[in-house]
Design a protein around this motif. Structure first.
Motif, mmCIF file in Angstrom:
data_model
loop_
_atom_site.group_PDB
_atom_site.id
_atom_site.type_symbol
_atom_site.label_atom_id
_atom_site.label_comp_id
_atom_site.label_asym_id
_atom_site.label_seq_id
_atom_site.Cartn_x
_atom_site.Cartn_y
_atom_site.Cartn_z
ATOM 1 N N SER A 83 -66.214 19.221 -15.956
ATOM 2 C CA SER A 83 -65.529 17.974 -15.602
ATOM 3 C C SER A 83 -66.139 17.395 -14.338
ATOM 4 O O SER A 83 -66.410 18.120 -13.369
ATOM 5 N N MET A 84 -66.337 16.089 -14.332
ATOM 6 C CA MET A 84 -66.895 15.406 -13.168
ATOM 7 C C MET A 84 -65.874 15.251 -12.050
ATOM 8 O O MET A 84 -66.238 14.890 -10.925
ATOM 9 N N ILE A 85 -64.620 15.495 -12.343
ATOM 10 C CA ILE A 85 -63.549 15.329 -11.367
ATOM 11 C C ILE A 85 -62.636 16.550 -11.395
ATOM 12 O O ILE A 85 -62.603 17.284 -12.386
ATOM 13 N N PRO A 86 -61.908 16.822 -10.304
ATOM 14 C CA PRO A 86 -61.057 18.020 -10.260
ATOM 15 C C PRO A 86 -59.881 17.933 -11.224
ATOM 16 O O PRO A 86 -59.354 16.856 -11.499
ATOM 17 N N ILE A 87 -59.495 19.096 -11.739
ATOM 18 C CA ILE A 87 -58.298 19.230 -12.572
ATOM 19 C C ILE A 87 -57.234 19.887 -11.697
ATOM 20 O O ILE A 87 -57.445 20.981 -11.168
ATOM 21 N N LEU A 88 -56.110 19.219 -11.517
ATOM 22 C CA LEU A 88 -55.033 19.749 -10.677
ATOM 23 C C LEU A 88 -54.299 20.837 -11.451
ATOM 24 O O LEU A 88 -53.617 20.557 -12.434
ATOM 25 N N HIS A 89 -54.422 22.090 -11.020
ATOM 26 C CA HIS A 89 -53.924 23.245 -11.765
ATOM 27 C C HIS A 89 -52.424 23.427 -11.544
ATOM 28 O O HIS A 89 -51.948 23.476 -10.415
ATOM 29 N N ILE A 90 -51.698 23.555 -12.636
ATOM 30 C CA ILE A 90 -50.244 23.715 -12.564
ATOM 31 C C ILE A 90 -49.867 25.008 -11.845
ATOM 32 O O ILE A 90 -48.805 25.097 -11.213
ATOM 33 N N GLY A 91 -50.749 26.028 -11.900
ATOM 34 C CA GLY A 91 -50.473 27.284 -11.207
ATOM 35 C C GLY A 91 -50.382 27.110 -9.706
ATOM 36 O O GLY A 91 -49.592 27.799 -9.036
ATOM 37 N N ASP A 92 -51.184 26.203 -9.146
ATOM 38 C CA ASP A 92 -51.106 25.934 -7.707
ATOM 39 C C ASP A 92 -49.789 25.253 -7.349
ATOM 40 O O ASP A 92 -49.196 25.548 -6.303
ATOM 41 N N ALA A 93 -49.337 24.361 -8.206
ATOM 42 C CA ALA A 93 -48.045 23.704 -7.969
ATOM 43 C C ALA A 93 -46.916 24.733 -7.977
ATOM 44 O O ALA A 93 -46.019 24.702 -7.131
ATOM 45 N N ILE A 94 -46.971 25.677 -8.917
ATOM 46 C CA ILE A 94 -45.957 26.727 -9.005
ATOM 47 C C ILE A 94 -46.044 27.660 -7.795
ATOM 48 O O ILE A 94 -45.039 27.964 -7.146
ATOM 49 N N GLY A 95 -47.256 28.133 -7.518
ATOM 50 C CA GLY A 95 -47.438 29.099 -6.441
ATOM 51 C C GLY A 95 -46.963 28.583 -5.097
ATOM 52 O O GLY A 95 -46.299 29.299 -4.338
ATOM 53 N N ASN A 96 -47.285 27.330 -4.779
ATOM 54 C CA ASN A 96 -46.839 26.755 -3.505
ATOM 55 C C ASN A 96 -45.324 26.663 -3.431
ATOM 56 O O ASN A 96 -44.726 26.919 -2.379
ATOM 57 N N ALA A 97 -44.690 26.312 -4.550
ATOM 58 C CA ALA A 97 -43.230 26.168 -4.557
ATOM 59 C C ALA A 97 -42.535 27.525 -4.402
ATOM 60 O O ALA A 97 -41.556 27.653 -3.664
ATOM 61 N N VAL A 98 -43.043 28.547 -5.095
ATOM 62 C CA VAL A 98 -42.455 29.891 -4.993
ATOM 63 C C VAL A 98 -42.660 30.446 -3.592
ATOM 64 O O VAL A 98 -41.755 31.072 -3.011
ATOM 65 N N ARG A 99 -43.835 30.229 -3.029
ATOM 66 C CA ARG A 99 -44.118 30.713 -1.678
ATOM 67 C C ARG A 99 -43.162 30.085 -0.662
ATOM 68 O O ARG A 99 -42.695 30.763 0.268
ATOM 69 N N LYS A 100 -42.869 28.803 -0.817
ATOM 70 C CA LYS A 100 -41.944 28.130 0.109
ATOM 71 C C LYS A 100 -40.555 28.756 0.069
ATOM 72 O O LYS A 100 -39.827 28.741 1.062
ATOM 73 N N LYS A 101 -40.176 29.313 -1.084
ATOM 74 C CA LYS A 101 -38.877 29.984 -1.213
ATOM 75 C C LYS A 101 -38.934 31.436 -0.732
ATOM 76 O O LYS A 101 -37.914 32.132 -0.730
ATOM 77 N N ARG A 102 -40.122 31.900 -0.366
ATOM 78 C CA ARG A 102 -40.343 33.262 0.131
ATOM 79 C C ARG A 102 -39.934 34.320 -0.906
ATOM 80 O O ARG A 102 -39.364 35.357 -0.576
ATOM 81 N N LEU A 103 -40.253 34.042 -2.175
ATOM 82 C CA LEU A 103 -39.957 34.995 -3.238
ATOM 83 C C LEU A 103 -41.216 35.799 -3.560
ATOM 84 O O LEU A 103 -42.326 35.306 -3.430
ATOM 85 N N CYS A 104 -40.991 37.041 -3.985
ATOM 86 C CA CYS A 104 -42.110 37.924 -4.296
ATOM 87 C C CYS A 104 -42.247 38.206 -5.794
ATOM 88 O O CYS A 104 -43.319 38.592 -6.257
ATOM 89 N N LYS A 105 -41.156 38.020 -6.549
ATOM 90 C CA LYS A 105 -41.173 38.367 -7.967
ATOM 91 C C LYS A 105 -40.384 37.316 -8.738
ATOM 92 O O LYS A 105 -39.218 37.053 -8.429
ATOM 93 N N VAL A 106 -41.016 36.725 -9.720
ATOM 94 C CA VAL A 106 -40.363 35.677 -10.503
ATOM 95 C C VAL A 106 -40.532 35.950 -11.990
ATOM 96 O O VAL A 106 -41.487 36.596 -12.422
#
Length: 257
Positions: free
Chosen positions: A120-143
């Protein structure tokens, strides 16, 4: 039309002069997987940008709608190479239409992310990064995660959560439960069919994950938020549709990933 609360992210207000010529980056959307969840993405992106500017300024979006039936047939035939080729071609079309980044408006296509992004000539915004950042903000270790069988059984979400965010992910133990959740998505939710007995079954599966140590639950298919929400649970719910769409909003407004 769903009304979203987009006030959780506070963006700096623009002057009236700036409002006339907002410098917004164009985002490409690969939709149709399903169109119901694509509509949620489209609504959230537009509403968030409207609220950011305080008027009816709409974001520059380019949407290409894929054939969900065809995609399901390719998935069942294990033709992920063909799916990757289709997504590469679609990313190219969006790039030629002026998009600066692309989003797959569903979880499952991210299975072939690493096959598509290098072409791809342009970046693909990965849904895993959106999830990971949100879980990290909640300070959770296991989901816990519920989703299509590919998302539950293959590591393309679990790996990015563990390797990049140090978050452990669990899914329903029983194969028949994973298969039933997959069937529910394909045969009901993706067609807009919402049954009370289906909702109860999903909630029962989430309760089992919680009893096994899940501190939060990822709705790992963009159709699940059509039937399950935070009001249904006491543990945090991570709506991948909205988290991913918010990532798109941040990109449009200038954030880098």
């Amino acid at each position: 039309m769903t009304s979203y609360n987009t006030s959780s992210t506070d963006y700096p207000k623009k002057s009236q002069q700036e409002l006339h010529h907002p410098m917004l980056r164009k985002l490409g959307l690969i939709g149709g997987l399903s169109w119901h969840s694509t509509l949620e993405y489209y609504t959230y992106l537009n509403q968030s940008i409207n609220e950011h500017f305080g008027n009816n300024t709409n974001p520059p979006l380019v949407l290409l709608n894929l054939d969900q039936y065809n995609m399901h047939q390719l998935q069942k035939a294990d033709r992920w190479d063909t799916i990757a080729t289709m997504l590469i071609d679609t990313c190219d079309q969006l790039y030629k239409a002026g998009a600066s980044a692309v989003m797959f408006c569903a979880n499952t296509p991210h299975k072939v992310y690493h096959d598509v992004q290098p072409h791809s000539m342009i970046p693909i915004l990965h849904i895993g990064d959106a999830i990971g950042n949100a879980v990290r903000k909640k300070r959770l270790c296991k989901v816990g995660l519920i989703g299509r069988i590919f998302t539950m059984e293959e590591p393309f979400i679990a790996k990015i959560l563990k390797d990049k965010y140090d978050i452990d992910m669990m899914v329903p133990d029983q194969k028949e439960d994973r298969e039933k959740l997959h069937t529910i998505i394909q045969k009901e939710l993706s067609l807009g069919i919402l049954k009370p007995e289906t909702k109860k079954y999903i909630l029962d599966q989430i309760a089992i994950l919680e009893s096994n140590g899940a501190e939060g639950i990822i709705l790992g298919c963009t159709e699940f938020p059509l039937i399950i929400g935070q009001n249904d649970l006491k543990i945090p719910v991570f709506n991948t549709t909205l988290l991913h769409a918010q990532m798109g909003v941040d990109f449009i407004l200038g954030s880098d990933f």
